[in-house]
Design a protein around this motif. Sequence first.
Motif, PDB file in Angstrom:
ATOM      1  N   ALA A  62       0.554  -1.071  -0.058  1.00 24.53           N
ATOM      2  CA  ALA A  62      -0.017  -0.055   0.133  1.00 24.53           C
ATOM      3  C   ALA A  62       0.771   1.201   0.031  1.00 24.53           C
ATOM      4  O   ALA A  62       1.979   1.224   0.924  1.00 24.53           O
ATOM      5  N   SER A  63       0.661   2.228  -1.031  1.00 29.16           N
ATOM      6  CA  SER A  63       1.339   3.423  -1.095  1.00 29.16           C
ATOM      7  C   SER A  63       0.498   4.655  -1.263  1.00 29.16           C
ATOM      8  O   SER A  63      -0.516   4.373  -1.792  1.00 29.16           O
ATOM      9  N   ASN A  64       1.206   5.760  -0.911  1.00 27.43           N
ATOM     10  CA  ASN A  64       0.473   6.834  -1.149  1.00 27.43           C
ATOM     11  C   ASN A  64       1.352   8.157  -0.872  1.00 27.43           C
ATOM     12  O   ASN A  64       2.486   8.105  -0.532  1.00 27.43           O
ATOM     13  N   GLY A  65       1.132   9.265  -1.604  1.00 30.83           N
ATOM     14  CA  GLY A  65       2.005  10.503  -1.268  1.00 30.83           C
ATOM     15  C   GLY A  65       0.988  11.865  -1.525  1.00 30.83           C
ATOM     16  O   GLY A  65      -0.024  11.591  -2.108  1.00 30.83           O
ATOM     17  N   VAL A  66       1.815  12.845  -1.004  1.00 29.37           N
ATOM     18  CA  VAL A  66       0.802  13.962  -0.859  1.00 29.37           C
ATOM     19  C   VAL A  66       1.619  15.332  -0.404  1.00 29.37           C
ATOM     20  O   VAL A  66       2.878  15.020  -0.174  1.00 29.37           O
ATOM     21  N   LEU A  67       1.100  16.315  -1.023  1.00 27.18           N
ATOM     22  CA  LEU A  67       1.763  17.730  -0.641  1.00 27.18           C
ATOM     23  C   LEU A  67       1.010  18.420   0.546  1.00 27.18           C
ATOM     24  O   LEU A  67      -0.304  18.264   0.375  1.00 27.18           O
ATOM     25  N   LEU A  68       1.602  18.801   1.520  1.00 26.30           N
ATOM     26  CA  LEU A  68       0.969  19.411   2.480  1.00 26.30           C
ATOM     27  C   LEU A  68       1.520  20.890   2.783  1.00 26.30           C
ATOM     28  O   LEU A  68       2.681  20.954   2.834  1.00 26.30           O
ATOM     29  N   LEU A  69       0.520  21.775   3.104  1.00 28.40           N
ATOM     30  CA  LEU A  69       0.757  23.048   3.774  1.00 28.40           C
ATOM     31  C   LEU A  69       1.196  22.851   5.238  1.00 28.40           C
ATOM     32  O   LEU A  69       0.054  22.415   5.962  1.00 28.40           O
ATOM     33  N   MET A  70       2.329  23.038   5.552  1.00 31.05           N
ATOM     34  CA  MET A  70       2.727  22.771   7.075  1.00 31.05           C
ATOM     35  C   MET A  70       2.901  24.195   7.841  1.00 31.05           C
ATOM     36  O   MET A  70       3.820  24.867   7.251  1.00 31.05           O
ATOM     37  N   GLU A  71       2.627  24.519   8.926  1.00 28.90           N
ATOM     38  CA  GLU A  71       3.211  25.526   9.724  1.00 28.90           C
ATOM     39  C   GLU A  71       4.301  24.886  10.663  1.00 28.90           C
ATOM     40  O   GLU A  71       4.462  23.772  10.754  1.00 28.90           O
ATOM     41  N   ARG A  72       5.090  26.127  11.204  1.00 23.72           N
ATOM     42  CA  ARG A  72       6.161  25.510  12.052  1.00 23.72           C
ATOM     43  C   ARG A  72       5.644  24.796  13.244  1.00 23.72           C
ATOM     44  O   ARG A  72       4.676  24.937  13.875  1.00 23.72           O
ATOM     45  N   GLU A  73       6.259  23.742  13.633  1.00 22.42           N
ATOM     46  CA  GLU A  73       6.060  22.639  14.643  1.00 22.42           C
ATOM     47  C   GLU A  73       4.931  21.727  14.361  1.00 22.42           C
ATOM     48  O   GLU A  73       4.488  21.146  15.299  1.00 22.42           O
ATOM     49  N   ASP A  74       4.354  21.758  13.178  1.00 21.16           N
ATOM     50  CA  ASP A  74       3.419  20.739  12.935  1.00 21.16           C
ATOM     51  C   ASP A  74       3.954  19.544  12.652  1.00 21.16           C
ATOM     52  O   ASP A  74       5.028  19.471  12.389  1.00 21.16           O
ATOM     53  N   LYS A  75       3.193  18.471  13.082  1.00 20.74           N
ATOM     54  CA  LYS A  75       3.743  16.946  13.246  1.00 20.74           C
ATOM     55  C   LYS A  75       3.124  15.823  12.301  1.00 20.74           C
ATOM     56  O   LYS A  75       1.952  16.290  11.996  1.00 20.74           O
ATOM     57  N   VAL A  76       3.970  15.068  11.760  1.00 21.30           N
ATOM     58  CA  VAL A  76       3.425  14.180  10.706  1.00 21.30           C
ATOM     59  C   VAL A  76       4.059  12.716  11.123  1.00 21.30           C
ATOM     60  O   VAL A  76       5.188  12.753  11.446  1.00 21.30           O
ATOM     61  N   HIS A  77       3.338  11.785  11.152  1.00 20.26           N
ATOM     62  CA  HIS A  77       3.646  10.366  11.393  1.00 20.26           C
ATOM     63  C   HIS A  77       2.681   9.528  10.442  1.00 20.26           C
ATOM     64  O   HIS A  77       1.614   9.943  10.082  1.00 20.26           O
ATOM     65  N   LEU A  78       3.026   8.082  10.582  1.00 16.75           N
ATOM     66  CA  LEU A  78       2.291   7.070   9.729  1.00 16.75           C
ATOM     67  C   LEU A  78       1.376   6.271  11.153  1.00 16.75           C
ATOM     68  O   LEU A  78       2.234   6.124  12.287  1.00 16.75           O
ATOM     69  N   LYS A  79       0.299   6.189  11.055  1.00 20.97           N
ATOM     70  CA  LYS A  79      -0.680   5.333  11.691  1.00 20.97           C
ATOM     71  C   LYS A  79      -1.064   4.137  11.221  1.00 20.97           C
ATOM     72  O   LYS A  79      -1.642   4.076  10.050  1.00 20.97           O
ATOM     73  N   LEU A  80      -1.225   2.871  11.689  1.00 23.16           N
ATOM     74  CA  LEU A  80      -1.456   1.705  11.302  1.00 23.16           C
ATOM     75  C   LEU A  80      -2.756   1.427  11.615  1.00 23.16           C
ATOM     76  O   LEU A  80      -3.208   1.413  12.926  1.00 23.16           O
ATOM     77  N   GLU A  81      -4.081   1.589  10.801  1.00 23.32           N
ATOM     78  CA  GLU A  81      -5.156   1.529  11.259  1.00 23.32           C
ATOM     79  C   GLU A  81      -5.833   0.049  11.344  1.00 23.32           C
ATOM     80  O   GLU A  81      -6.377  -0.100  12.280  1.00 23.32           O
ATOM     81  N   ARG A  82      -5.055  -0.870  10.637  1.00 23.29           N
ATOM     82  CA  ARG A  82      -5.638  -2.300  10.718  1.00 23.29           C
ATOM     83  C   ARG A  82      -4.545  -3.212   9.990  1.00 23.29           C
ATOM     84  O   ARG A  82      -3.748  -2.585   9.109  1.00 23.29           O
ATOM     85  N   GLY A  83      -4.092  -4.383  10.398  1.00 18.62           N
ATOM     86  CA  GLY A  83      -3.257  -5.146   9.875  1.00 18.62           C
ATOM     87  C   GLY A  83      -2.091  -5.162  10.480  1.00 18.62           C
ATOM     88  O   GLY A  83      -1.619  -4.576  11.417  1.00 18.62           O
ATOM     89  N   ASN A  84      -1.019  -5.888   9.845  1.00 20.65           N
ATOM     90  CA  ASN A  84       0.533  -6.110  10.207  1.00 20.65           C
ATOM     91  C   ASN A  84       1.124  -5.645   9.031  1.00 20.65           C
ATOM     92  O   ASN A  84       0.838  -6.077   7.897  1.00 20.65           O
ATOM     93  N   LEU A  85       2.229  -4.960   9.551  1.00 16.36           N
ATOM     94  CA  LEU A  85       3.339  -4.398   8.170  1.00 16.36           C
ATOM     95  C   LEU A  85       4.524  -5.475   8.230  1.00 16.36           C
ATOM     96  O   LEU A  85       5.007  -5.929   9.106  1.00 16.36           O
ATOM     97  N   MET A  86       4.828  -5.646   7.071  1.00 18.74           N
ATOM     98  CA  MET A  86       6.123  -6.410   6.743  1.00 18.74           C
ATOM     99  C   MET A  86       7.412  -5.492   6.714  1.00 18.74           C
ATOM    100  O   MET A  86       7.283  -4.559   6.112  1.00 18.74           O
ATOM    101  N   GLY A  87       8.479  -5.661   7.394  1.00 23.22           N
ATOM    102  CA  GLY A  87       9.433  -4.794   7.528  1.00 23.22           C
ATOM    103  C   GLY A  87      10.889  -5.246   7.143  1.00 23.22           C
ATOM    104  O   GLY A  87      11.822  -4.700   6.876  1.00 23.22           O
ATOM    105  N   GLY A  88      10.818  -6.835   7.158  1.00 28.69           N
ATOM    106  CA  GLY A  88      12.114  -7.429   6.789  1.00 28.69           C
ATOM    107  C   GLY A  88      12.670  -6.904   5.395  1.00 28.69           C
ATOM    108  O   GLY A  88      11.634  -6.712   4.653  1.00 28.69           O
TER     109      GLY A  88
END
Length: 200
Positions: free
Chosen positions: A160-186
Amino acid sequence: GGGCSCCLAAALPLLLLLLPAGCPVRAQNDTEPIVLEGKCLVVCDSSPSADGAITSSLGISVRSGSAKVAFSATRSTNHEPSEMSNRTMTIYFDQVLVNIGNHFDLTSSIFVAPRKGIYSFSFHVVKVYNRQTIQVSLMQNGYPVISAFAGDQDVTREAASNGVLLLMEREDKVHLKLERGNLMGGWKYSTFSGFLVFPL
């Protein structure tokens, strides 16, 4: 007199202005005009502003190297929800490939915008098991902005992939959230990247 206090030896940002022949320019002490004949005028300022801009004595703002912001992180092991010590379902990354400006915190896996601007983000995650669904959201200040979904029951290593352009203010925070399922990292299948396109 009140000339520029910085120089090449101080390694401070410089602005080169190519002026037409005979163009008068006022000196900093605002006395006699300087007449240049097809030469380059070097103007600098030893006090950059907070957003990384350099304002010259002529009132022209330029961007310094400190305005460069980019990060890219990977996960080298599988990401099970049971690993997470909190209930935010933040996807944690354990290796940083690029972190220009050091605005991506590996421990929290959160990017904090150093200045107002347009930022680009992308992520790519792979589910661990077949017959399951994964959903990942990119969160800005705790709210989902975009999501990616992979739910083919017959495919084990679906991405699953996605991308975006965001207007951010100083000190705005961004992270990824796992809504459901398990991710492969190996083998570093799951990645998260972002960079400052341009400041505002």
